[in-house]
Design a protein around this motif. Structure first.
Motif, PDB file in Angstrom:
ATOM      1  N   LEU A 175       0.837  -1.200   0.000  1.00  0.00           N
ATOM      2  CA  LEU A 175       0.000   0.000   0.000  1.00  0.00           C
ATOM      3  C   LEU A 175       0.872   1.250   0.000  1.00  0.00           C
ATOM      4  O   LEU A 175       0.649   2.182  -0.793  1.00  0.00           O
ATOM      5  CB  LEU A 175      -0.915  -0.017   1.230  1.00  0.00           C
ATOM      6  N   TYR A 176       1.865   1.276   0.863  1.00  0.00           N
ATOM      7  CA  TYR A 176       2.723   2.462   0.959  1.00  0.00           C
ATOM      8  C   TYR A 176       3.565   2.620  -0.296  1.00  0.00           C
ATOM      9  O   TYR A 176       3.771   3.736  -0.789  1.00  0.00           O
ATOM     10  CB  TYR A 176       3.614   2.341   2.196  1.00  0.00           C
ATOM     11  N   ARG A 177       4.053   1.505  -0.831  1.00  0.00           N
ATOM     12  CA  ARG A 177       4.820   1.556  -2.075  1.00  0.00           C
ATOM     13  C   ARG A 177       3.969   2.114  -3.208  1.00  0.00           C
ATOM     14  O   ARG A 177       4.440   2.926  -4.025  1.00  0.00           O
ATOM     15  CB  ARG A 177       5.326   0.160  -2.438  1.00  0.00           C
ATOM     16  N   THR A 178       2.716   1.708  -3.262  1.00  0.00           N
ATOM     17  CA  THR A 178       1.812   2.200  -4.301  1.00  0.00           C
ATOM     18  C   THR A 178       1.644   3.711  -4.203  1.00  0.00           C
ATOM     19  O   THR A 178       1.619   4.417  -5.225  1.00  0.00           O
ATOM     20  CB  THR A 178       0.446   1.495  -4.185  1.00  0.00           C
ATOM     21  N   ALA A 179       1.541   4.221  -2.975  1.00  0.00           N
ATOM     22  CA  ALA A 179       1.432   5.664  -2.792  1.00  0.00           C
ATOM     23  C   ALA A 179       2.698   6.377  -3.266  1.00  0.00           C
ATOM     24  O   ALA A 179       2.628   7.409  -3.945  1.00  0.00           O
ATOM     25  CB  ALA A 179       1.157   5.985  -1.331  1.00  0.00           C
ATOM     26  N   SER A 180       3.855   5.832  -2.922  1.00  0.00           N
ATOM     27  CA  SER A 180       5.117   6.450  -3.338  1.00  0.00           C
ATOM     28  C   SER A 180       5.228   6.510  -4.856  1.00  0.00           C
ATOM     29  O   SER A 180       5.632   7.533  -5.430  1.00  0.00           O
ATOM     30  CB  SER A 180       6.302   5.666  -2.755  1.00  0.00           C
ATOM     31  N   LEU A 181       4.878   5.416  -5.518  1.00  0.00           N
ATOM     32  CA  LEU A 181       4.948   5.388  -6.977  1.00  0.00           C
ATOM     33  C   LEU A 181       3.945   6.360  -7.592  1.00  0.00           C
ATOM     34  O   LEU A 181       4.237   7.030  -8.589  1.00  0.00           O
ATOM     35  CB  LEU A 181       4.692   3.974  -7.483  1.00  0.00           C
ATOM     36  N   VAL A 221      -8.909  -0.287   3.781  1.00  0.00           N
ATOM     37  CA  VAL A 221      -8.083  -1.069   4.711  1.00  0.00           C
ATOM     38  C   VAL A 221      -8.950  -1.479   5.894  1.00  0.00           C
ATOM     39  O   VAL A 221      -9.334  -0.643   6.709  1.00  0.00           O
ATOM     40  CB  VAL A 221      -6.864  -0.262   5.193  1.00  0.00           C
ATOM     41  N   THR A 222      -9.259  -2.761   5.973  1.00  0.00           N
ATOM     42  CA  THR A 222     -10.076  -3.282   7.065  1.00  0.00           C
ATOM     43  C   THR A 222      -9.171  -3.879   8.137  1.00  0.00           C
ATOM     44  O   THR A 222      -8.343  -4.755   7.849  1.00  0.00           O
ATOM     45  CB  THR A 222     -11.051  -4.358   6.563  1.00  0.00           C
ATOM     46  N   LEU A 223      -9.317  -3.390   9.361  1.00  0.00           N
ATOM     47  CA  LEU A 223      -8.540  -3.916  10.484  1.00  0.00           C
ATOM     48  C   LEU A 223      -9.353  -5.040  11.126  1.00  0.00           C
ATOM     49  O   LEU A 223     -10.445  -4.821  11.648  1.00  0.00           O
ATOM     50  CB  LEU A 223      -8.251  -2.799  11.498  1.00  0.00           C
ATOM     51  N   LEU A 224      -8.808  -6.232  11.088  1.00  0.00           N
ATOM     52  CA  LEU A 224      -9.529  -7.427  11.509  1.00  0.00           C
ATOM     53  C   LEU A 224      -9.228  -7.770  12.964  1.00  0.00           C
ATOM     54  O   LEU A 224      -8.148  -7.443  13.483  1.00  0.00           O
ATOM     55  CB  LEU A 224      -9.138  -8.609  10.617  1.00  0.00           C
ATOM     56  N   PRO A 225     -10.139  -8.450  13.637  1.00  0.00           N
ATOM     57  CA  PRO A 225      -9.866  -8.900  15.007  1.00  0.00           C
ATOM     58  C   PRO A 225      -8.603  -9.767  15.054  1.00  0.00           C
ATOM     59  O   PRO A 225      -8.323 -10.524  14.116  1.00  0.00           O
ATOM     60  CB  PRO A 225     -11.111  -9.714  15.356  1.00  0.00           C
ATOM     61  N   GLY A 226      -7.847  -9.616  16.106  1.00  0.00           N
ATOM     62  CA  GLY A 226      -6.638 -10.423  16.261  1.00  0.00           C
ATOM     63  C   GLY A 226      -5.415  -9.848  15.596  1.00  0.00           C
ATOM     64  O   GLY A 226      -4.359 -10.485  15.563  1.00  0.00           O
ATOM     65  N   GLY A 227      -5.519  -8.646  15.015  1.00  0.00           N
ATOM     66  CA  GLY A 227      -4.347  -7.997  14.442  1.00  0.00           C
ATOM     67  C   GLY A 227      -4.190  -8.144  12.949  1.00  0.00           C
ATOM     68  O   GLY A 227      -3.161  -7.738  12.393  1.00  0.00           O
ATOM     69  N   GLY A 228      -5.165  -8.704  12.252  1.00  0.00           N
ATOM     70  CA  GLY A 228      -5.059  -8.869  10.813  1.00  0.00           C
ATOM     71  C   GLY A 228      -5.486  -7.628  10.053  1.00  0.00           C
ATOM     72  O   GLY A 228      -6.064  -6.690  10.611  1.00  0.00           O
ATOM     73  N   VAL A 229      -5.198  -7.612   8.764  1.00  0.00           N
ATOM     74  CA  VAL A 229      -5.645  -6.536   7.876  1.00  0.00           C
ATOM     75  C   VAL A 229      -6.149  -7.154   6.585  1.00  0.00           C
ATOM     76  O   VAL A 229      -5.707  -8.228   6.180  1.00  0.00           O
ATOM     77  CB  VAL A 229      -4.513  -5.531   7.560  1.00  0.00           C
ATOM     78  N   SER A 230      -7.062  -6.461   5.943  1.00  0.00           N
ATOM     79  CA  SER A 230      -7.572  -6.883   4.646  1.00  0.00           C
ATOM     80  C   SER A 230      -7.501  -5.692   3.700  1.00  0.00           C
ATOM     81  O   SER A 230      -8.090  -4.642   3.976  1.00  0.00           O
ATOM     82  CB  SER A 230      -9.016  -7.387   4.765  1.00  0.00           C
ATOM     83  N   ILE A 231      -6.760  -5.852   2.604  1.00  0.00           N
ATOM     84  CA  ILE A 231      -6.543  -4.756   1.656  1.00  0.00           C
ATOM     85  C   ILE A 231      -6.567  -5.324   0.244  1.00  0.00           C
ATOM     86  O   ILE A 231      -5.900  -6.332  -0.038  1.00  0.00           O
ATOM     87  CB  ILE A 231      -5.174  -4.074   1.883  1.00  0.00           C
ATOM     88  N   SER A 232      -7.303  -4.684  -0.643  1.00  0.00           N
ATOM     89  CA  SER A 232      -7.262  -5.037  -2.060  1.00  0.00           C
ATOM     90  C   SER A 232      -6.220  -4.157  -2.727  1.00  0.00           C
ATOM     91  O   SER A 232      -6.395  -2.933  -2.834  1.00  0.00           O
ATOM     92  CB  SER A 232      -8.625  -4.831  -2.712  1.00  0.00           C
ATOM     93  N   ALA A 233      -5.133  -4.766  -3.179  1.00  0.00           N
ATOM     94  CA  ALA A 233      -4.062  -4.005  -3.813  1.00  0.00           C
ATOM     95  C   ALA A 233      -4.549  -3.292  -5.068  1.00  0.00           C
ATOM     96  O   ALA A 233      -4.154  -2.145  -5.344  1.00  0.00           O
ATOM     97  CB  ALA A 233      -2.898  -4.935  -4.149  1.00  0.00           C
ATOM     98  N   SER A 234      -5.412  -3.933  -5.836  1.00  0.00           N
ATOM     99  CA  SER A 234      -5.880  -3.321  -7.079  1.00  0.00           C
ATOM    100  C   SER A 234      -6.755  -2.106  -6.795  1.00  0.00           C
ATOM    101  O   SER A 234      -6.676  -1.091  -7.509  1.00  0.00           O
ATOM    102  CB  SER A 234      -6.646  -4.344  -7.920  1.00  0.00           C
ATOM    103  N   LYS A 235      -7.582  -2.167  -5.757  1.00  0.00           N
ATOM    104  CA  LYS A 235      -8.428  -1.022  -5.417  1.00  0.00           C
ATOM    105  C   LYS A 235      -7.580   0.144  -4.918  1.00  0.00           C
ATOM    106  O   LYS A 235      -7.862   1.307  -5.232  1.00  0.00           O
ATOM    107  CB  LYS A 235      -9.469  -1.424  -4.371  1.00  0.00           C
TER     108      LYS A 235
END
Length: 546
Positions: A175-181, A221-235
């Motif tokens: 995600l951060y790399r995509t922003a930098s580019l 960016v969805t923050l999931l229970p237990g410390g997980g994350v859900s992110i669609s790179a294409s979106k």
């Protein structure tokens, strides 16, 4: 007994050799003079040769060679019959905990992507890669607690293509790399097939931006229970690409601010979950995202962890250090408590004093050997001079920490602009890091723990005294220095305070934009001659311009 660790992925290749007590580590970039090591002949492996040579070992005498699964095969081809290949995030975890000297800690590893958790390096079948891993480390070793992975899309018609950047779901690093580019903060030199995002620049730009895009990006960016994350790179790519189209400075800064804020929230979420699971007070961090010193500062402030250690080579070059630690513990049987922790980051090869003197003599530049070198340099800095400083073994990792540095007074505020415009030739929004004696740190910075590797950003409490060291948001990524770590610079700081009343200096890397930090004394002299520096220290010599 010699253990050789090899690190890197599609760039940032590095080697680390150890005999169980000594550590030597250096990037291919520094020796080949190519940014991020791009274009390096991995079969030749000059960093391998340099590290083994420093230990007095030959390739034939190496007992254990360890690499991670993202290290390209050519880098360890000559050792292929005796190489142990380990998981990428496990190698990161070993680098952080082994270097920390802690007896027990939680370990958080976060990067763009690591080892595959599903599928193969080549072929058209679906694949997934690890993106965030949580570990617990103690005297028994390092154990995986939890892992986030995501679909990893890469044009991998052959295995060699796999080592180029891909698109990875559920990845904070991607995600951060995509922003930098998207905002054009990437390295695209003559040897780059794919742009290398320069995320440190994005971090520096973020405080100039407003919050107009934070909610839009956070929705992805969805923050999931237990410390997980859900992110669609294409979106994420679609959103940031649209926002950045024909963007000016203000919009680019707002995109950087959004990426930074969303990253920080997610990392705090991951760290809190790791603390809840372990109950430990100490946290170690590794992986490329660990170089985001602003996020590290927020983790320390907003989670129950009481101590934070970030390995100085948190990126993929640090994999070599982690592989060396793994080889000592898992293959050689060295107890975790006896691994050689880092006392400083000066792990590069050593250059004899005679070579440094010869490099200065060959330059024809005026030079002398002062009786009180730190005192004379402090006086020059107090007069507003800019001084290059080359001494001893180079730092391992991207930060100059007093052996390959440029020093300047932290006042007036215009010093920062002068360094950016006339010395380093880099973007005007980028800040400079201050260095201070460790025992004085609490007087100027709101941190409360050592920060020897410039990897935690905190609030500057006396910006009126050090205006060139405070970023636009009133923070700094400062370095705390103990006398045992670097006696000469420690004394330099004391002499500068005696003359000016200020115990802080600006400390930036000895290079210009787009070039690796200088490694050898010859490179230091050449760089000094070509740069707008006033003086140069090479070992015990003080060099001036003609």
């Amino acid at each position: 007994m010699t253990v050789l660790g090899l690190g890197g992925s599609g760039h940032d290749w590095a080697s680390c050799a150890t005999d169980g007590s000594r550590l030597v580590a250096v990037d291919e970039e520094r020796l080949m003079r190519s940014k991020y090591g791009l274009g390096t002949d991995l079969l030749a492996g000059v960093s391998r040769q340099a590290c083994l040579g420093q230990l007095g070992s030959t390739a034939a005498e190496v007992e254990h060679v360890v690499a991670c699964e993202l290290v390209p095969r050519p880098f360890y081809h000559s050792f292929r019959r005796r190489v142990t290949v380990i998981n990428h995030h496990l190698a990161h975890a070993y680098s952080a905990f082994g270097a920390s000297g802690m007896s027990q800690a939680a370990v958080l590893v976060c990067d763009n992507s690591g080892s595959l958790t599903l599928g193969a390096k080549s072929g058209s079948a679906a694949r997934e890669a690890e993106t965030i891993s949580s570990f617990v480390a103690d005297a028994r070793g390092i154990r995986l607690l939890d892992r986030v992975s995501g679909a990893h899309v890469v044009d991998a018609g052959s295995e060699s293509a796999y080592y180029q950047p891909g698109e990875t779901d559920n990845s904070l690093g991607h995600l951060y790399r995509t922003a930098s580019l998207a905002i054009g903060l990437a390295y695209t030199g003559p040897k780059t097939r794919f742009p290398v995002s320069e995320d440190g620049k994005t971090m520096g730009l973020a405080p100039y931006g407003d919050e107009r895009f934070v909610d839009d990006l956070a929705e992805l960016v969805t923050l999931l229970p237990g410390g997980g994350v859900s992110i669609s790179a294409s979106k994420v790519a679609h959103l940031l690409g649209r926002l950045a189209q024909d963007a000016g400075f203000d919009v680019k800064a707002a995109i950087a601010r959004a990426a930074q804020e969303v990253l920080e929230r997610a990392l705090v979420h991951c760290a809190r979950a790791l603390h809840a699971r372990t109950g430990l007070t100490d946290l170690c961090i590794a992986g490329g995202v660990g170089l985001n010193s602003v996020a590290n500062g927020r983790i320390l402030k907003e989670t129950p962890f009481e101590r934070l250690f970030v390995v100085p080579a948190a990126g993929d070059d640090g994999i070599s250090l982690g592989c060396a630690y793994y080889g000592l513990h898992e293959l050689e049987g060295v107890p975790m408590a006896e691994l050689p922790a880092l006392e400083n980051a000066y792990l590069g090869p050593e250059y004899p004093r005679s070579r440094a003197r010869a490099a200065v003599a060959a330059s024809g530049l005026p030079a002398r050997t002062p009786e009180d070198l730190p005192g004379e340099v402090a006086a020059l800095l107090a007069e507003g001079r800019i001084v290059g400083w080359w001494d001893g073994r180079s730092e391992f990792g991207p930060r100059a920490l007093g052996h390959r540095s440029i020093f300047a007074a932290p006042f007036p505020a215009s010093v920062r602009d002068h360094l950016n415009e006339n010395v380093k030739f880099r973007e005007g929004f980028r800040p400079y890091a201050p260095v201070i004696r460790a025992e004085r740190s609490d007087e100027f910075f709101d941190l409360g723990q050592p920060s020897p590797y410039m990897l935690i950003v905190t609030r500057v409490t006396r910006p009126d005294v050090i205006p060139a060291a405070a970023h636009v948001d009133g923070t700094a990524r400062h370095q705390t220095l103990e006398e045992r770590q670097n006696p000469a610079v420690h004394r330099l700081l004391g002499e500068f305070e005696r003359l000016t009343g200020c115990p802080v200096l600006l400390n930036t890397s000895f290079n210009v934009a787009g070039q690796p930090i200088v490694e050898t004394p010859e490179e230091a002299v050449d760089a000094f001659a070509a740069m707008n520096l006033d003086h140069l220290v090479v070992g015990d010599q003080l060099v001036s311009k003609v």
